[in-house]
Design an enzyme around this catalytic site. Structure first.
Site, PDB file in Angstrom:
ATOM      1  N   GLU A 227      96.443  74.739  59.412  1.00 11.27           N
ATOM      2  CA  GLU A 227      95.433  74.336  60.386  1.00 11.27           C
ATOM      3  C   GLU A 227      94.369  73.509  59.689  1.00 11.27           C
ATOM      4  O   GLU A 227      93.341  73.200  60.275  1.00 11.27           O
ATOM      5  CB  GLU A 227      94.829  75.555  61.072  1.00 11.27           C
ATOM      6  CG  GLU A 227      94.198  76.564  60.130  1.00 11.27           C
ATOM      7  CD  GLU A 227      93.549  77.695  60.890  1.00 11.27           C
ATOM      8  OE1 GLU A 227      92.560  77.431  61.577  1.00 11.27           O
ATOM      9  OE2 GLU A 227      94.050  78.832  60.794  1.00 11.27           O
TER      10      GLU A 227
ATOM     11  N   CYS B  31      96.042  80.358  62.643  1.00 10.70           N
ATOM     12  CA  CYS B  31      96.747  81.099  61.585  1.00 10.70           C
ATOM     13  C   CYS B  31      98.192  81.407  61.942  1.00 10.70           C
ATOM     14  O   CYS B  31      98.909  82.030  61.150  1.00 10.70           O
ATOM     15  CB  CYS B  31      96.030  82.412  61.289  1.00 10.70           C
ATOM     16  SG  CYS B  31      94.369  82.171  60.662  1.00 10.70           S
TER      17      CYS B  31
ATOM     18  N   THR C  43      84.041  85.083  54.513  1.00  6.56           N
ATOM     19  CA  THR C  43      85.460  85.255  54.868  1.00  6.56           C
ATOM     20  C   THR C  43      86.241  83.958  54.647  1.00  6.56           C
ATOM     21  O   THR C  43      87.227  83.702  55.310  1.00  6.56           O
ATOM     22  CB  THR C  43      85.633  85.750  56.333  1.00  6.56           C
ATOM     23  OG1 THR C  43      85.107  84.757  57.237  1.00  6.56           O
ATOM     24  CG2 THR C  43      84.915  87.049  56.569  1.00  6.56           C
TER      25      THR C  43
ATOM     26  N   SER D 158      85.966  87.113  68.234  1.00  4.20           N
ATOM     27  CA  SER D 158      87.276  86.880  67.607  1.00  4.20           C
ATOM     28  C   SER D 158      87.929  88.205  67.195  1.00  4.20           C
ATOM     29  O   SER D 158      89.154  88.341  67.250  1.00  4.20           O
ATOM     30  CB  SER D 158      87.157  85.927  66.413  1.00  4.20           C
ATOM     31  OG  SER D 158      86.605  86.576  65.276  1.00  4.20           O
TER      32      SER D 158
ATOM     33  N   HIS E  22      97.809  90.330  59.768  1.00  2.70           N
ATOM     34  CA  HIS E  22      97.051  89.129  59.414  1.00  2.70           C
ATOM     35  C   HIS E  22      95.700  89.611  58.867  1.00  2.70           C
ATOM     36  O   HIS E  22      95.053  90.463  59.471  1.00  2.70           O
ATOM     37  CB  HIS E  22      96.863  88.257  60.664  1.00  2.70           C
ATOM     38  CG  HIS E  22      95.862  87.162  60.472  1.00  2.70           C
ATOM     39  ND1 HIS E  22      95.999  86.216  59.489  1.00  2.70           N
ATOM     40  CD2 HIS E  22      94.693  86.877  61.102  1.00  2.70           C
ATOM     41  CE1 HIS E  22      94.959  85.387  59.534  1.00  2.70           C
ATOM     42  NE2 HIS E  22      94.151  85.772  60.501  1.00  2.70           N
TER      43      HIS E  22
ATOM     44  N   LYS F  31      90.749  97.883  60.926  1.00  3.03           N
ATOM     45  CA  LYS F  31      90.443  98.028  62.365  1.00  3.03           C
ATOM     46  C   LYS F  31      91.738  97.892  63.174  1.00  3.03           C
ATOM     47  O   LYS F  31      91.938  98.598  64.161  1.00  3.03           O
ATOM     48  CB  LYS F  31      89.486  96.920  62.827  1.00  3.03           C
ATOM     49  CG  LYS F  31      88.028  97.063  62.403  1.00  3.03           C
ATOM     50  CD  LYS F  31      87.260  95.854  62.960  1.00  3.03           C
ATOM     51  CE  LYS F  31      85.916  95.637  62.303  1.00  3.03           C
ATOM     52  NZ  LYS F  31      84.867  96.528  62.724  1.00  3.03           N
TER      53      LYS F  31
ATOM     54  N   SER G 289      94.219  82.337  66.116  1.00  4.34           N
ATOM     55  CA  SER G 289      93.160  82.212  67.122  1.00  4.34           C
ATOM     56  C   SER G 289      93.548  81.211  68.189  1.00  4.34           C
ATOM     57  O   SER G 289      94.357  80.312  67.975  1.00  4.34           O
ATOM     58  CB  SER G 289      91.864  81.754  66.447  1.00  4.34           C
ATOM     59  OG  SER G 289      91.283  82.844  65.782  1.00  4.34           O
TER      60      SER G 289
HETATM   61  P1  HMG Z   1      78.552  89.800  60.529  1.00  2.00           P
HETATM   62  O1  HMG Z   1      78.129  89.866  61.931  1.00  2.00           O
HETATM   63  O2  HMG Z   1      77.638  89.137  59.565  1.00  2.00           O
HETATM   64  O3  HMG Z   1      78.869  91.243  59.946  1.00  2.00           O
HETATM   65  O4  HMG Z   1      79.947  89.053  60.405  1.00  2.00           O
HETATM   66  P2  HMG Z   1      78.648  92.670  60.626  1.00  2.00           P
HETATM   67  O5  HMG Z   1      77.211  92.880  60.871  1.00  2.00           O
HETATM   68  O6  HMG Z   1      79.592  92.839  61.772  1.00  2.00           O
HETATM   69  O7  HMG Z   1      79.083  93.595  59.405  1.00  2.00           O
HETATM   70  C1  HMG Z   1      80.401  93.592  58.930  1.00  2.00           C
HETATM   71  C2  HMG Z   1      80.759  95.002  58.489  1.00  2.00           C
HETATM   72  O8  HMG Z   1      80.000  95.321  57.326  1.00  2.00           O
HETATM   73  C3  HMG Z   1      80.427  96.065  59.527  1.00  2.00           C
HETATM   74  O9  HMG Z   1      81.476  97.037  59.465  1.00  2.00           O
HETATM   75  C4  HMG Z   1      79.133  96.668  59.003  1.00  2.00           C
HETATM   76  O10 HMG Z   1      78.912  98.007  59.415  1.00  2.00           O
HETATM   77  C5  HMG Z   1      79.374  96.591  57.518  1.00  2.00           C
HETATM   78  P3  HMG Z   1      82.273  97.445  60.817  1.00  2.00           P
HETATM   79  O11 HMG Z   1      81.270  97.939  61.772  1.00  2.00           O
HETATM   80  O12 HMG Z   1      82.894  96.158  61.319  1.00  2.00           O
HETATM   81  O13 HMG Z   1      83.269  98.443  60.354  1.00  2.00           O
HETATM   82  N1  HMG Z   1      78.155  96.612  56.686  1.00  2.00           N
HETATM   83  C6  HMG Z   1      78.065  97.249  55.511  1.00  2.00           C
HETATM   84  N2  HMG Z   1      78.944  98.008  54.834  1.00  2.00           N
HETATM   85  C7  HMG Z   1      78.553  98.533  53.621  1.00  2.00           C
HETATM   86  N3  HMG Z   1      77.331  98.299  53.103  1.00  2.00           N
HETATM   87  C8  HMG Z   1      76.402  97.558  53.747  1.00  2.00           C
HETATM   88  C9  HMG Z   1      76.758  96.989  55.020  1.00  2.00           C
HETATM   89  N4  HMG Z   1      76.128  96.184  55.908  1.00  2.00           N
HETATM   90  C10 HMG Z   1      76.989  95.962  56.922  1.00  2.00           C
HETATM   91  N5  HMG Z   1      75.206  97.345  53.204  1.00  2.00           N
HETATM   92  C11 HMG Z   1      82.219  88.615  61.027  1.00  2.00           C
HETATM   93  C12 HMG Z   1      81.241  89.628  60.448  1.00  2.00           C
HETATM   94  C13 HMG Z   1      83.637  89.132  60.799  1.00  2.00           C
HETATM   95  C14 HMG Z   1      81.951  88.445  62.516  1.00  2.00           C
HETATM   96  C15 HMG Z   1      82.022  87.245  60.299  1.00  2.00           C
HETATM   97  O14 HMG Z   1      82.281  87.370  58.927  1.00  2.00           O
HETATM   98  C16 HMG Z   1      82.891  86.140  60.858  1.00  2.00           C
HETATM   99  O15 HMG Z   1      82.549  85.505  61.868  1.00  2.00           O
HETATM  100  N6  HMG Z   1      84.057  85.836  60.193  1.00  2.00           N
HETATM  101  C17 HMG Z   1      84.984  84.789  60.649  1.00  2.00           C
HETATM  102  C18 HMG Z   1      85.780  85.227  61.873  1.00  2.00           C
HETATM  103  C19 HMG Z   1      86.890  86.198  61.549  1.00  2.00           C
HETATM  104  O16 HMG Z   1      87.317  86.343  60.413  1.00  2.00           O
HETATM  105  N7  HMG Z   1      87.415  86.864  62.602  1.00  2.00           N
HETATM  106  C20 HMG Z   1      88.507  87.786  62.454  1.00  2.00           C
HETATM  107  C21 HMG Z   1      89.378  87.907  63.689  1.00  2.00           C
HETATM  108  S1  HMG Z   1      89.963  86.298  64.247  1.00  2.00           S
HETATM  109  C22 HMG Z   1      91.197  85.899  63.093  1.00  2.00           C
HETATM  110  O17 HMG Z   1      91.622  86.711  62.321  1.00  2.00           O
HETATM  111  C23 HMG Z   1      91.681  84.473  63.093  1.00  2.00           C
HETATM  112  C24 HMG Z   1      91.237  83.646  61.909  1.00  2.00           C
HETATM  113  O18 HMG Z   1      91.930  84.036  60.735  1.00  2.00           O
HETATM  114  C25 HMG Z   1      91.420  82.156  62.203  1.00  2.00           C
HETATM  115  C26 HMG Z   1      92.786  81.665  62.648  1.00  2.00           C
HETATM  116  O19 HMG Z   1      93.517  82.276  63.396  1.00  2.00           O
HETATM  117  O20 HMG Z   1      93.075  80.517  62.299  1.00  2.00           O
HETATM  118  C27 HMG Z   1      89.743  83.818  61.608  1.00  2.00           C
END
Ligand code: HMG
Length: 399
Positions: free
Chosen positions: A82, A114, A157, A207, A241, A250, A319
């Protein structure tokens, strides 16, 4: 009936990585958020010469070398990506020359976020099962550079890398259950990359939900298809994935709860069934199309011997979205063969970038696709391929 599946795997990653603790320090967040919260310790950082073609060619050359396969036996080459380098010319066409593939070969690129690599893999399985291969093998290469904006939630990420898969009859690693899959699709705006941008746009928390919905749908479809064939054998391991390790956790919890498990039971089975597939992804980050197959490589590197004869599940998510659940059996002898492939070797001896170097690489990236061939010296590791610039709009590679 001969079995069909993944005969061999090889990885390619950029020479350097950023430690997520260093990124956290620079962004003013606790390291625990990235390392435990997201489940990522390091992310690969691609420099200009490590573009998706160079990474793909490096992985493919490695799979030929380690598996002892002659490129002349390839009749189909599909590249899933991609982050392609051209709107028209496919990465697979560059590979055709760089790998010395035969002219009697179908080459093309598959794009669906992906999911592109899995689309290529499923096409290869059907190509062989239909008899179109006539004894030839397929080469599927997943290659991507995962890039989000600096200081955005997606930044921790990121990642970069390629996974090459040889697909054939009588595979030496994983015999796949051809035709027994569960598909799921829906038009969603969870993650995309507009034509003008190198960086992905993402609705992060949405996502995650889209991924889980697609998983539930594809898994149910796979269960129904598998049961219809009379196969209700339990899965010994499950690969997902992996945009980041916590997402796989999760995902597994979601599937187990759909099967009636409690959260504690789901987490216990995560340690047994999923954790070993996340070691390499935690060292590389998201590599988009290759992420599921990096997880599979991690699993086989750790446990292929113990898993011989066992059934494993695979979940691919792209996605936008499209997802597929499918399964296969680790074949007899896979343990010794996986050892001989030295799957994790490309991760050894990587260079750790400072945060300042990472920022510098990202800034230089902007001019990357337009820079002229200027004779910059590249000391390439054995077998590697590098992008060295453009000459009259033609991309130039050295090997
Ligand atoms: P965010 O909002 O900054 O993070 O971004 P958060 O506030 O949700 O925290 C993440 C986790 O860290 C949480 O755990 C917190 O509790 C924990 P969870 O509740 O999820 O179990 N946390 C801590 N843990 C330990 N010590 C601490 C602490 N503070 C917080 N001090 C987000 C997170 C994934 C949204 C962001 O990184 C993002 O947007 N990433 C890109 C999108 C993505 O990867 N999505 C995944 C699903 S879609 C997919 O897989 C397709 C993709 O690969 C693309 C394709 O298909 O081409 C992306």
């Amino acid at each position: 009936m001969p079995t069909i599946g993944i005969d061999a795997i090889a990885l390619a990653v950029p020479e350097g990585y950023l430690d997520l603790a260093d990124l956290a320090a620079a962004r003013g967040v606790p390291a625990g958020k990235y390392v435990e919260g997201l489940g990522v310790s390091r992310m690969s950082v691609a420099r200009q010469h490590e573009d998706p073609v160079a990474l793909a060619a490096t992985a493919a050359r490695r799979v030929f070398a380690t598996a002892g396969i002659d490129p002349s036996t390839i009749g189909l080459c599909v590249v899933g990506t991609e982050t392609a380098v051209d709107h028209s010319k496919p990465v697979a066409a560059y590979l055709h020359r760089l790998l010395g593939l035969p002219q009697q070969c179908r080459v093309f690129e598959a794009k669906h976020a992906c999911f592109g690599g899995t689309a290529g893999l499923l096409a290869a399985l059907d190509w062989i099962a239909a008899g179109s291969a006539r004894g030839k093998k397929a080469l599927i290469v997943c290659t991507d550079i995962a890039r989000y904006g600096l200081s955005t939630p997606g930044e921790p990420t990121q990642g970069a890398g390629a996974v090459a898969l040889l697909v054939s009859e009588n595979p030496r690693l994983l015999a796949l259950e051809v035709g027994v899959t569960g598909s799921y699709a829906q038009d969603v705006n969870d993650f995309w990359r507009p034509l003008y941008s190198k960086e992905a746009v993402v609705d992060g928390h949405h996502s995650v939900q889209c991924y889980l919905d697609a998983l539930a749908g594809a898994y149910k479809g796979w269960q129904d298809a598998s049961t219809a064939t009379g196969n209700t054998e339990k899965l010994a391991r499950r690969c997902y994935h992996v945009p980041y390790g916590k997402m796989a956790k999760k995902a597994h919890r979601h599937v187990m709860q759909l099967e009636g498990a409690s959260e504690a039971e789901a987490d216990a089975s995560y340690a047994a069934e999923v954790a070993s597939s996340l070691r390499l992804p935690s060292q590389v980050g998201n590599i988009y199309t290759g992420s599921l197959y990096l997880a599979l490589a991690s699993l086989l590197e750790a446990e292929a011997g113990e898993l011989e004869g066992k059934r494993i599940g695979l979940f691919s998510y792209g996605s936008g979205c499209c997802a597929e659940y499918f399964a296969g059996r680790v074949v007899k002898g896979a343990g010794a063969f996986a050892d001989s492939l030295q799957l994790a070797e490309p991760l050894k001896d990587r260079r750790k970038y400072t945060f300042a170097e990472y920022e510098q690489i990202r800034l230089r990236d902007e001019e990357g696709d337009k820079r002229p061939v200027n004779g910059e010296a590249h000391e390439l590791p054995e077998g590697a391929v590098a992008f060295v610039g453009v000459d009259a709009d033609r991309r130039v590679y050295i090997a």
